[in-house]
Design an enzyme around this catalytic site. Sequence first.
Site, PDB file in Angstrom:
ATOM      1  N   CYS A  79       0.842  -1.191   0.000  1.00  0.00           N
ATOM      2  CA  CYS A  79       0.000   0.000   0.000  1.00  0.00           C
ATOM      3  C   CYS A  79       0.885   1.252   0.000  1.00  0.00           C
ATOM      4  O   CYS A  79       1.771   1.397   0.847  1.00  0.00           O
ATOM      5  CB  CYS A  79      -0.902  -0.019   1.228  1.00  0.00           C
ATOM      6  SG  CYS A  79      -1.784   1.523   1.519  1.00  0.00           S
ATOM      7  N   GLU A  80       0.628   2.153  -0.922  1.00  0.00           N
ATOM      8  CA  GLU A  80       1.483   3.332  -1.033  1.00  0.00           C
ATOM      9  C   GLU A  80       1.210   4.359   0.065  1.00  0.00           C
ATOM     10  O   GLU A  80       2.010   5.282   0.255  1.00  0.00           O
ATOM     11  CB  GLU A  80       1.307   3.986  -2.402  1.00  0.00           C
ATOM     12  CG  GLU A  80      -0.057   4.567  -2.674  1.00  0.00           C
ATOM     13  CD  GLU A  80      -0.149   5.145  -4.073  1.00  0.00           C
ATOM     14  OE1 GLU A  80      -0.945   6.085  -4.248  1.00  0.00           O
ATOM     15  OE2 GLU A  80       0.560   4.680  -4.981  1.00  0.00           O
ATOM     16  N   HIS A  81       0.122   4.207   0.798  1.00  0.00           N
ATOM     17  CA  HIS A  81      -0.176   5.157   1.870  1.00  0.00           C
ATOM     18  C   HIS A  81       0.659   4.923   3.123  1.00  0.00           C
ATOM     19  O   HIS A  81       1.076   5.869   3.783  1.00  0.00           O
ATOM     20  CB  HIS A  81      -1.664   5.089   2.235  1.00  0.00           C
ATOM     21  CG  HIS A  81      -2.559   5.639   1.185  1.00  0.00           C
ATOM     22  ND1 HIS A  81      -3.925   5.418   1.159  1.00  0.00           N
ATOM     23  CD2 HIS A  81      -2.294   6.408   0.082  1.00  0.00           C
ATOM     24  CE1 HIS A  81      -4.458   6.026   0.112  1.00  0.00           C
ATOM     25  NE2 HIS A  81      -3.493   6.629  -0.558  1.00  0.00           N
ATOM     26  N   CYS A 150      -2.571  -2.310   6.696  1.00  0.00           N
ATOM     27  CA  CYS A 150      -2.877  -0.982   7.232  1.00  0.00           C
ATOM     28  C   CYS A 150      -4.254  -0.959   7.877  1.00  0.00           C
ATOM     29  O   CYS A 150      -4.568  -0.046   8.650  1.00  0.00           O
ATOM     30  CB  CYS A 150      -2.761   0.095   6.151  1.00  0.00           C
ATOM     31  SG  CYS A 150      -3.841  -0.138   4.739  1.00  0.00           S
TER      32      CYS A 150
END
Length: 209
Positions: A79-81, A150
Amino acid sequence: MDRGRVEAAVRELLLAIGEDPDRLELLRTPGRVADSYAEFFSGIGVDAAEIARAGTVPAGDGERGQLVIVRDVRFRSVCEHHLLPFTGVAHLAYAPGSRLIGLGTLSRVLDTIASRPQLQERLGEQVVATIAEGLDAAGVLVVLDAQHQCVTTRGERQSGSTTVTVAASGALAEPAGRAEAIALIGSGVATTVGGAVPVGAATDHGADA
């Protein structure tokens, strides 16, 4: 990937959270993280459409079928977040045009695009676009069902939660084609992990291209 910069950044991160990167147990951690990042992000800069194109063959008479589905393809991404992994299964369907694609090639396309900082919604759309471009398919549909760290390990910590996304193009974005593909994915008609379901005329392309 600049391995030295990754290792330096990990060392700085350990310092920033109050740890001692020179502690015996942490001495090799920057290198280990660099190794894992090299794998997690190996798809950056790789042309997944070229992988798809290289894995296709012309469809002969009676080989095309109406719909091909590969179910339960395991994948992982980051996840890029939060730079935390998400893992799950993908179901890949396409309506053949003039070419067929090796079933293992579909998995390689997914793995390449997943091996980048990603959002699940975008991952599905990119896989659809890449297969459609590389194969010149009449329609493509991708269903992703994934568990995000996440969500499961931070915040509300919903440990049993998964996220399902659907992306489609062409004939499989139309209500009838989309409904048929999704019904077959969920029907149990397919073989087990990695199985393929040709619907309609027989296909003879089970070997990886």
